[in-house]
Design an enzyme around this catalytic site. Structure first.
Site, mmCIF file in Angstrom:
data_model
loop_
_atom_site.group_PDB
_atom_site.id
_atom_site.type_symbol
_atom_site.label_atom_id
_atom_site.label_comp_id
_atom_site.label_asym_id
_atom_site.label_seq_id
_atom_site.Cartn_x
_atom_site.Cartn_y
_atom_site.Cartn_z
ATOM 1 N N ARG A 125 0.803 -1.226 0.000
ATOM 2 C CA ARG A 125 0.000 0.000 0.000
ATOM 3 C C ARG A 125 0.832 1.272 0.000
ATOM 4 O O ARG A 125 0.586 2.195 -0.785
ATOM 5 C CB ARG A 125 -0.918 0.043 1.236
ATOM 6 C CG ARG A 125 -2.193 -0.729 1.100
ATOM 7 C CD ARG A 125 -2.543 -1.373 2.423
ATOM 8 N NE ARG A 125 -1.565 -2.401 2.702
ATOM 9 C CZ ARG A 125 -1.681 -3.646 2.248
ATOM 10 N NH1 ARG A 125 -2.740 -4.014 1.602
ATOM 11 N NH2 ARG A 125 -0.731 -4.545 2.469
ATOM 12 N N THR A 126 1.792 1.357 0.908
ATOM 13 C CA THR A 126 2.491 2.633 1.075
ATOM 14 C C THR A 126 3.298 2.965 -0.181
ATOM 15 O O THR A 126 3.236 4.080 -0.706
ATOM 16 C CB THR A 126 3.409 2.576 2.317
ATOM 17 O OG1 THR A 126 2.667 2.020 3.400
ATOM 18 C CG2 THR A 126 3.903 3.955 2.690
ATOM 19 N N LYS A 175 26.882 -2.694 -0.263
ATOM 20 C CA LYS A 175 28.349 -2.518 -0.378
ATOM 21 C C LYS A 175 28.885 -1.721 0.806
ATOM 22 O O LYS A 175 30.022 -1.283 0.799
ATOM 23 C CB LYS A 175 28.667 -1.790 -1.689
ATOM 24 C CG LYS A 175 28.320 -2.596 -2.923
ATOM 25 C CD LYS A 175 28.675 -1.845 -4.183
ATOM 26 C CE LYS A 175 27.416 -1.417 -4.912
ATOM 27 N NZ LYS A 175 27.690 -0.537 -6.051
ATOM 28 N N ARG A 197 11.160 3.819 3.911
ATOM 29 C CA ARG A 197 10.764 2.818 4.923
ATOM 30 C C ARG A 197 12.053 2.168 5.391
ATOM 31 O O ARG A 197 12.688 1.408 4.652
ATOM 32 C CB ARG A 197 9.802 1.783 4.359
ATOM 33 C CG ARG A 197 9.506 0.675 5.380
ATOM 34 C CD ARG A 197 8.322 -0.168 5.015
ATOM 35 N NE ARG A 197 7.071 0.551 5.227
ATOM 36 C CZ ARG A 197 5.871 0.009 5.055
ATOM 37 N NH1 ARG A 197 5.752 -1.249 4.667
ATOM 38 N NH2 ARG A 197 4.785 0.726 5.264
ATOM 39 N N HIS A 237 4.618 5.550 11.741
ATOM 40 C CA HIS A 237 4.184 5.463 10.341
ATOM 41 C C HIS A 237 3.181 6.616 10.167
ATOM 42 O O HIS A 237 1.969 6.395 10.044
ATOM 43 C CB HIS A 237 3.545 4.096 10.115
ATOM 44 C CG HIS A 237 3.330 3.719 8.679
ATOM 45 N ND1 HIS A 237 3.509 4.597 7.617
ATOM 46 C CD2 HIS A 237 2.938 2.533 8.124
ATOM 47 C CE1 HIS A 237 3.221 3.956 6.498
ATOM 48 N NE2 HIS A 237 2.878 2.710 6.768
HETATM 49 N N1 CP Z 1 -0.369 -0.253 5.855
HETATM 50 C C1 CP Z 1 0.825 -0.430 5.302
HETATM 51 O O1 CP Z 1 1.821 0.246 5.657
HETATM 52 O O2 CP Z 1 0.857 -1.370 4.314
HETATM 53 P P1 CP Z 1 2.123 -1.799 3.469
HETATM 54 O O3 CP Z 1 3.097 -2.458 4.424
HETATM 55 O O4 CP Z 1 1.622 -2.722 2.424
HETATM 56 O O5 CP Z 1 2.739 -0.544 2.896
#
Ligand code: CP
Length: 304
Positions: A54-55, A84, A105, A134
């Site tokens: 999703r993100t 590396k 991320r 998040h």
């Molecule tokens: N909700 C969420 O962060 O989903 P993903 O891990 O698929 O990005």
């Protein structure tokens, strides 16, 4: 209002959140008419060291719908020069030359903050470590609550799951604490309960909360049930029945008619597929909102 970086939920004031929601509604209209070319000079980098559906895709779709372009790597721990031995700081300094914002991320708590300290372009925290935050997920969660419940004041919200390492749970609790007469129920096995730093923050803000290890006596009281995943392997007490945390048709019967069920997704067994068609199941609408909220956030980073 221009944002510099998006690192935590705490940085968002109520006026900024309301501006974001106004822009989000506008972005929904933009998508309905096929997008805009207003940001055609913008390039976004997606630097994902951990898996995402999703993100990552919603940020990619967001920049495309705004007319811009994306540079993207998944499994950056394998496919970037980290393998590396390159330090995150060097990766960010270099990547910033090629784009206008970086979505990261990180596998490490505080990774996005480290990136922001050296970055020449805005950094967006798309989830850091196992106990970090998040914030863009929490903003789309809050937008969904506002859109569905028509208010953010006076709500009872159950946050369920492995809350000690729940980035989305932590970020959402910080955002909810900005509104009036909120009550939060943290429902988790004792060993996975929300960490004291969040409770200290709620105490400071005068927000009512309760801790529980069962949904049983609480689920009928709440306006929002925010479900998350509990990994089996994190339960040390094998006597705990994880099924008691699941939401299925029987649990749904106990819930208020105008309540909603949310989940940041991906789900495993904790929300039964049999309830997907119930109007209270808001999790797919929530994921759709992620696109509009992330478009709105990008415009708030890019606009002068
Ligand atoms: N909700 C969420 O962060 O989903 P993903 O891990 O698929 O990005």
């Amino acid at each position: 209002m221009k944002l510099k970086h998006i690192l935590t939920s705490q940085q968002f004031t109520v006026p900024v959140i309301m501006e974001l929601f106004e822009r989000t509604r506008f972005m929904k209209q933009i998508v309905a008419r096929g997008g805009t070319s207003d940001y055609s000079n913008k390039i976004l980098t997606n630097l994902f060291y951990k898996p995402s559906t999703r993100t990552r895709f919603s940020f990619e779709s967001a920049i495309f719908r705004l007319g811009g372009k994306v540079l993207s790597t998944e499994q950056a721990n394998e496919f970037s020069s980290e393998i590396k031995g390159e330090m995150l700081e060097d990766t960010i300094r270099i990547t910033g030359n090629y784009c206008d914002a970086i979505v990261i991320r990180s596998h490490e708590e505080g990774g996005a903050k480290r990136a922001a300290e050296v970055s020449s372009v805005p950094i967006i925290n798309a989830g850091d470590g196992s106990g970090g935050q998040h914030p863009t997920q929490a903003l789309l969660d809050l937008y969904t609550i506002y859109d569905e419940c028509k208010t953010l004041d006076g709500l009872s919200v159950a946050i369920i799951g492995a809350l000690d390492q729940g980035r989305t749970a932590r970020s959402l609790a910080y955002l909810l604490s900005k509104f009036d007469r909120i009550k939060i129920y943290f429902i988790a096995p004792d060993e996975l309960q929300i960490k004291p730093d969040i409770l200290a923050h709620l105490d400071e803000k005068g927000i009512a909360y309760e801790l529980s290890n069962s949904t049983d006596k609480i689920i009928n009281k709440v306006d929002v049930a925010y479900q998350t995943r509990i990994d089996n392997e994190r339960i040390y007490d094998q006597k705990i029945d994880l099924n008691q945390y699941n939401i299925d048709a029987e649990v749904l019967k106990k819930m208020k008619q105008n309540s909603i069920i949310m989940h940041p997704l991906p789900r495993s067994v904790e929300i039964s597929h049999e309830i997907d068609s119930d109007p209270r199941a808001a999790y797919f609408r929530q994921a759709e909102n992620g696109l509009y909220v992330r478009m709105a956030l990008l415009t708030m980073l890019f606009d002068k």
